[in-house]
Design a protein around this motif. Structure first.
Motif, PDB file in Angstrom:
ATOM      1  N   THR A 122       0.853  -1.019   0.054  1.00  0.00           N
ATOM      2  CA  THR A 122      -0.034  -0.143  -0.123  1.00  0.00           C
ATOM      3  C   THR A 122       1.034   1.183  -0.072  1.00  0.00           C
ATOM      4  OG1 THR A 122      -1.834  -1.085   1.053  1.00  0.00           O
ATOM      5  CG2 THR A 122      -1.843   1.223   1.192  1.00  0.00           C
ATOM      6  N   ILE A 123       1.857   1.426   0.744  1.00  0.00           N
ATOM      7  CA  ILE A 123       2.699   2.315   0.793  1.00  0.00           C
ATOM      8  C   ILE A 123       3.688   2.532  -0.339  1.00  0.00           C
ATOM      9  CG2 ILE A 123       4.953   3.494   2.104  1.00  0.00           C
ATOM     10  CD1 ILE A 123       3.805   2.179   4.649  1.00  0.00           C
ATOM     11  N   GLU A 124       4.014   1.296  -1.031  1.00  0.00           N
ATOM     12  CA  GLU A 124       4.825   1.479  -2.283  1.00  0.00           C
ATOM     13  C   GLU A 124       3.742   2.114  -3.425  1.00  0.00           C
ATOM     14  OE1 GLU A 124       6.990  -1.998  -4.768  1.00  0.00           O
ATOM     15  OE2 GLU A 124       4.961  -2.444  -4.066  1.00  0.00           O
ATOM     16  N   LYS A 125       2.458   1.849  -3.366  1.00  0.00           N
ATOM     17  CA  LYS A 125       1.635   2.435  -4.292  1.00  0.00           C
ATOM     18  C   LYS A 125       1.748   3.993  -4.292  1.00  0.00           C
ATOM     19  CE  LYS A 125      -1.124  -1.537  -5.141  1.00  0.00           C
ATOM     20  NZ  LYS A 125      -2.517  -2.219  -4.820  1.00  0.00           N
ATOM     21  N   GLN A 126       1.633   4.474  -3.090  1.00  0.00           N
ATOM     22  CA  GLN A 126       1.481   5.930  -2.606  1.00  0.00           C
ATOM     23  C   GLN A 126       2.718   6.630  -3.013  1.00  0.00           C
ATOM     24  OE1 GLN A 126       0.650   5.913   1.719  1.00  0.00           O
ATOM     25  NE2 GLN A 126      -1.522   5.427   1.282  1.00  0.00           N
ATOM     26  N   PHE A 127       3.809   5.855  -2.536  1.00  0.00           N
ATOM     27  CA  PHE A 127       5.346   6.389  -2.824  1.00  0.00           C
ATOM     28  C   PHE A 127       5.435   6.640  -4.527  1.00  0.00           C
ATOM     29  CE2 PHE A 127       7.304   5.553   1.601  1.00  0.00           C
ATOM     30  CZ  PHE A 127       6.489   6.737   2.121  1.00  0.00           C
ATOM     31  N   ARG A 128       5.085   5.518  -5.008  1.00  0.00           N
ATOM     32  CA  ARG A 128       5.367   5.503  -6.497  1.00  0.00           C
ATOM     33  C   ARG A 128       4.742   6.865  -7.203  1.00  0.00           C
ATOM     34  NH1 ARG A 128       4.076  -0.395  -7.997  1.00  0.00           N
ATOM     35  NH2 ARG A 128       6.060  -1.525  -7.718  1.00  0.00           N
ATOM     36  N   GLU A 129       3.884   7.234  -6.648  1.00  0.00           N
ATOM     37  CA  GLU A 129       3.165   8.526  -7.139  1.00  0.00           C
ATOM     38  C   GLU A 129       3.978   9.803  -6.941  1.00  0.00           C
ATOM     39  OE1 GLU A 129      -0.981   8.700  -5.811  1.00  0.00           O
ATOM     40  OE2 GLU A 129      -1.392   6.732  -6.894  1.00  0.00           O
ATOM     41  N   MET A 130       4.842   9.647  -5.941  1.00  0.00           N
ATOM     42  CA  MET A 130       5.517  10.789  -5.381  1.00  0.00           C
ATOM     43  C   MET A 130       6.964  10.753  -5.863  1.00  0.00           C
ATOM     44  SD  MET A 130       3.888  11.646  -1.567  1.00  0.00           S
ATOM     45  CE  MET A 130       4.227  10.004  -0.924  1.00  0.00           C
ATOM     46  N   TYR A 131       7.507   9.821  -5.702  1.00  0.00           N
ATOM     47  CA  TYR A 131       9.014   9.706  -5.979  1.00  0.00           C
ATOM     48  C   TYR A 131       9.363   8.642  -7.222  1.00  0.00           C
ATOM     49  CZ  TYR A 131       8.780  10.924  -1.012  1.00  0.00           C
ATOM     50  OH  TYR A 131       8.465  11.669   0.215  1.00  0.00           O
ATOM     51  N   VAL A 132      10.778   9.004  -7.796  1.00  0.00           N
ATOM     52  CA  VAL A 132      11.249   8.214  -8.606  1.00  0.00           C
ATOM     53  C   VAL A 132      12.970   8.170  -8.408  1.00  0.00           C
ATOM     54  CG1 VAL A 132      11.898  10.364  -9.990  1.00  0.00           C
ATOM     55  CG2 VAL A 132      11.777   8.248 -11.027  1.00  0.00           C
TER      56      VAL A 132
END
Length: 76
Positions: free
Chosen positions: A63-73
């Motif tokens: 769940t956190i991975e999905k959130q962070f993928r939208e914010m970080y590269v």
């Protein structure tokens, strides 16, 4: 919104900060690695033993991975 470039070490630190709020993960957080993935940019790998021992923690990581993928590269 532009994604922020971040190192894998910093990203792991952010994961552990988020996971510390929950009691269904190991006390010092799960063993994990951030690796590049061609289709999504990056992904989290976890120790298979911890995946089976802490299934709710693994679900939180996804769940956190999905959130962070939208914010970080990943940098580099």
């Amino acid at each position: 919104m532009a994604k922020k470039a971040i190192s894998s070490a910093d990203l792991i630190w952010l994961f552990h900060e988020q996971l510390n709020e929950f009691h269904d993960c190991p006390r010092f957080g799960p063993s994990m690695a951030i690796v590049p993935a061609p289709d999504v940019g990056w992904t989290v790998l976890m120790n298979p033993r911890q995946l089976s021992k802490y299934p709710l923690c693994a679900k939180r990581v996804r769940t956190i991975e999905k959130q962070f993928r939208e914010m970080y590269v990943l940098k580099g």
